[in-house]
Design a protein around this motif. Structure first.
Motif, PDB file in Angstrom:
ATOM      1  N   GLN A 104      -3.186   5.486   4.761  1.00  0.00           N
ATOM      2  CA  GLN A 104      -3.918   6.505   4.009  1.00  0.00           C
ATOM      3  C   GLN A 104      -3.258   7.867   4.196  1.00  0.00           C
ATOM      4  OE1 GLN A 104      -6.601   5.960   1.888  1.00  0.00           O
ATOM      5  NE2 GLN A 104      -6.082   8.064   1.326  1.00  0.00           N
ATOM      6  N   THR A 141      -4.441  -0.282  -2.468  1.00  0.00           N
ATOM      7  CA  THR A 141      -5.009   0.761  -1.612  1.00  0.00           C
ATOM      8  C   THR A 141      -4.896   0.362  -0.139  1.00  0.00           C
ATOM      9  OG1 THR A 141      -7.233  -0.172  -1.582  1.00  0.00           O
ATOM     10  CG2 THR A 141      -6.675   1.301  -3.423  1.00  0.00           C
ATOM     11  N   GLU A 181      -7.274   0.284   1.892  1.00  0.00           N
ATOM     12  CA  GLU A 181      -8.434  -0.550   2.177  1.00  0.00           C
ATOM     13  C   GLU A 181      -8.176  -1.999   1.768  1.00  0.00           C
ATOM     14  OE1 GLU A 181     -12.173  -1.991   3.268  1.00  0.00           O
ATOM     15  OE2 GLU A 181     -10.973  -0.285   3.924  1.00  0.00           O
ATOM     16  N   GLU A 182      -7.524  -2.190   0.629  1.00  0.00           N
ATOM     17  CA  GLU A 182      -7.168  -3.550   0.213  1.00  0.00           C
ATOM     18  C   GLU A 182      -6.200  -4.177   1.208  1.00  0.00           C
ATOM     19  OE1 GLU A 182      -7.450  -3.576  -4.637  1.00  0.00           O
ATOM     20  OE2 GLU A 182      -5.858  -2.379  -3.703  1.00  0.00           O
ATOM     21  N   SER A 199      -0.100   8.068   2.202  1.00  0.00           N
ATOM     22  CA  SER A 199      -0.287   8.219   0.760  1.00  0.00           C
ATOM     23  C   SER A 199      -0.264   9.679   0.325  1.00  0.00           C
ATOM     24  CB  SER A 199      -1.610   7.571   0.328  1.00  0.00           C
ATOM     25  OG  SER A 199      -2.727   8.319   0.792  1.00  0.00           O
ATOM     26  N   ALA A 210       0.809  -1.219   0.000  1.00  0.00           N
ATOM     27  CA  ALA A 210       0.000   0.000   0.000  1.00  0.00           C
ATOM     28  C   ALA A 210       0.845   1.273   0.000  1.00  0.00           C
ATOM     29  CB  ALA A 210      -0.949  -0.003   1.190  1.00  0.00           C
TER      30      ALA A 210
END
Length: 229
Positions: free
Chosen positions: A193, A168, A170-171, A196, A105
């Motif tokens: 997140q 992502t 979430e993945e 990122s 991620a």
């Protein structure tokens, strides 16, 4: 107090907060500080596990680091970015071996100063010997490397083409939740997140283990060899 017996009279105490909910981590941090202040061991070395120690950001790691700084006890804080051992999680290493794809991620071009648990252990030993070194010590590869660099190292070790795949947060959450629980997985996904939005996560050479302790972290290829991947 009964709880401080393990720390009282100790020449050194190593602290590593577990991967769990932030609420529980705050409880652990508070308990550790209470015992350190009461028992006053000769030296405390705290590994942040990659969580920020900036008081403006907050969090259990920042609470513990600030509390140690104000305790009057000799201490050092091992600050790292990400563990290479994260790449041994089943959803990563199985994909590398079965598909020649390394999923993680972060962006493929995102520079990171990765470090191994083995590097943290080397630095912890050095910090117990070098009590003159205090405060934060950054541990990680420098210059920082990218996801594409990681895939290249895995490919060279396994003797096959390996490409990096950005997934992502979430993945990632859905992949790790069965291993560490929904709450911890959600907290980690939130951290990724936030990451990122950054340009990269590189250690600062001026307070690195390389400069302060003469300890150089493993390259990805060295780590893969040490782990027998």
């Amino acid at each position: 107090m009964e709880e401080d017996r393990a720390y009282r009279g100790a020449a050194g105490v190593f602290v590593h907060l577990p991967v769990t909910s932030e609420e529980d981590r705050q409880i652990f941090a508070g308990n550790i500080l209470t015992v350190v202040r009461a028992a006053r061991p000769a030296r405390v070395v705290f590994s942040t596990s990659g969580f920020p120690i900036n008081p403006a950001v907050g969090g259990a790691a920042a609470t513990l680091a600030a509390g140690l700084a104000g305790s009057g006890v000799s201490h050092a804080v091992i600050a790292r970015e990400l563990y290479l051992e994260n790449l041994l999680m089943p959803y990563v290493i199985d994909s590398v071996r079965e598909r020649g794809v390394l999923p993680y991620a972060i962006r493929a071009d995102f520079p990171l100063s990765w470090a191994s648990h083995l590097d943290i252990a080397d630095v912890a030993v050095a910090l117990f010997e070098r009590t003159d070194v205090t405060g934060a010590v950054s541990v990680g590869q420098y210059p920082a490397i990218t996801g594409s660099d990681l895939a290249e190292a895995f490919g060279a070790k396994l003797g096959r083409d390996v490409v990096f795949e950005s997934i992502t947060p979430e993945e990632m959450r859905t992949s790790i939740a069965p291993l560490i629980g929904d709450g911890a997985a959600a907290d980690i996904a939130e951290a990724y997140q936030v990451m990122s939005t950054m340009q990269g996560r590189s250690i600062a050479p001026e307070n690195s283990a390389q400069k302060l302790l003469g300890v150089t972290p493993r390259t990805t290829s060295q780590w893969l060899a040490d782990m027998g991947v």
